[in-house]
Design a protein around this motif. Structure first.
Motif, short mmCIF file in Angstrom:
data_model
loop_
_atom_site.label_atom_id
_atom_site.label_comp_id
_atom_site.label_asym_id
_atom_site.label_seq_id
_atom_site.Cartn_x
_atom_site.Cartn_y
_atom_site.Cartn_z
N SER A 43 0.84 -1.19 0.00
CA SER A 43 0.00 0.00 0.00
C SER A 43 0.88 1.24 0.00
N PRO A 44 0.42 2.32 -0.60
CA PRO A 44 -0.79 2.39 -1.43
C PRO A 44 -0.54 1.79 -2.81
N THR A 45 -1.57 1.73 -3.63
CA THR A 45 -1.44 1.20 -4.98
C THR A 45 -0.81 2.24 -5.89
N HIS A 46 -1.27 3.44 -5.76
CA HIS A 46 -0.76 4.55 -6.55
C HIS A 46 -0.50 5.74 -5.63
N LEU A 47 0.45 6.56 -6.06
CA LEU A 47 0.83 7.70 -5.24
C LEU A 47 1.39 8.79 -6.15
#
Lengths: 109, 114
Positions: free
Chosen positions: B7-11
Motif C-alpha cells: 500500500s498504497p497502490t498509486h501515489l
C-alpha cells in the motif's frame, strides 16, 4: 558487476508454436535461476525456478539450465495469446537475484 | 492464503517531498526485499531484510531507507523525492533464510513524482 542479459524482443510467435526465451549471465557462482512473467502494468509473477543443470518441466513450460555455458532458457509449448507478456530472467548467487531487462513475447492468433 | 500486499497502490508526490511505502509478506515468510522498476527495465534491487536485519543494500542513495517490523512487514522510505524516483516499487517476500528461495512479488506501488 553481475549481469543478466536478455534480448528485449519483441519475440513474435504464432499461436500453438513453441516460444524460446534465452538469458545469459556473467557470475559463474550463480546457483539459482528464475523466470518471471510480467503483464503490462502488473507485477512480476514467478513461473519457473531451476537450481540444477538440465531441464525442468511444469505444464507447458520448460526451463533449461547450462551452467558451463552460463545460460538459462524458457520454452513455452503450445503458445497462447494469453502468454503475451514480458518474461524476466533472474539469477542469484546469494540472497539477492539480479534481473534482466526482460523479453517481450507476442503470441498472435 | 493471502499473497504479498502493498500500500498504497498509486501515489503522486511533488519533488522534495517524502514518501512511505508499505508491504506485508506472505504469512510465514520472514524476508522482504524492495525493488524499483522503471519502464522497460527489470527490477533493480534496493534492500533486503531478514528477521528485522538488513541483509543487503543495492546501489541507491541514502535518501532511500527501509525497516522491517516484528511482524515481518516492512516500510520503504524515500526522502527528497526527485523526478527520477518515479517508478513501480515492488516488494517481494521470501520463505526461508537461504539463498535458494523463491521471491514472490506484491502488486507494487506506482509512484509518480511531479
Amino acid at each position: 558487476q553481475k549481469e543478466v542479459e536478455q534480448n528485449s524482443g519483441p519475440l513474435s510467435v504464432p499461436e500453438g508454436a513453441i516460444a524460446s526465451l534465452n538469458c545469459t549471465y556473467s557470475d559463474r557462482g550463480s546457483q539459482s535461476f528464475f523466470w518471471y512473467r510480467q503483464y503490462s502494468g502488473k507485477s512480476p509473477e514467478l513461473i519457473m525456478f531451476i537450481y540444477s543443470n538440465g531441464d525442468k518441466e511444469d505444464g507447458r513450460f520448460t526451463a533449461q539450465l547450462n551452467k558451463a555455458s552460463q545460460y538459462v532458457s524458457l520454452l513455452i509449448r503450445d503458445s497462447q495469446p494469453s502468454d503475451s507478456a514480458t518474461y524476466l530472467c533472474a539469477v542469484g548467487g546469494s540472497y539477492i537475484p539480479t534481473f534482466g531487462r526482460g523479453t517481450s513475447l507476442i503470441v498472435h492468433p | 492464503d493471502a499473497g504479498v500486499t502493498q500500500s498504497p497502490t498509486h501515489l503522486i508526490k511533488t519533488r522534495g517531498q517524502h514518501v512511505t511505502l508499505r508491504c506485508s509478506p506472505i504469512s510465514g515468510h520472514k524476508s522482504v526485499s524492495w525493488y524499483q522498476q522503471v519502464l522497460g527495465q527489470g527490477p533493480q534491487f534496493i534492500f533486503q531484510y531478514y528477521e528485522k536485519e538488513e541483509r543487503g543494500r543495492g546501489n541507491f542513495p541514502d535518501r532511500f531507507s527501509a525497516r522491517q517490523f516484528p511482524n515481518y512487514s516492512s516500510e520503504l522510505n524515500v526522502n527528497a523525492l526527485l523526478l527520477g524516483d518515479s517508478a513501480l516499487y515492488l516488494c517481494a517476500s521470501t520463505g526461508g533464510g537461504g539463498s535458494l528461495y523463491e521471491q514472490y512479488f506484491g502488486p507494487g506501488t506506482r509512484l509518480t513524482v511531479t
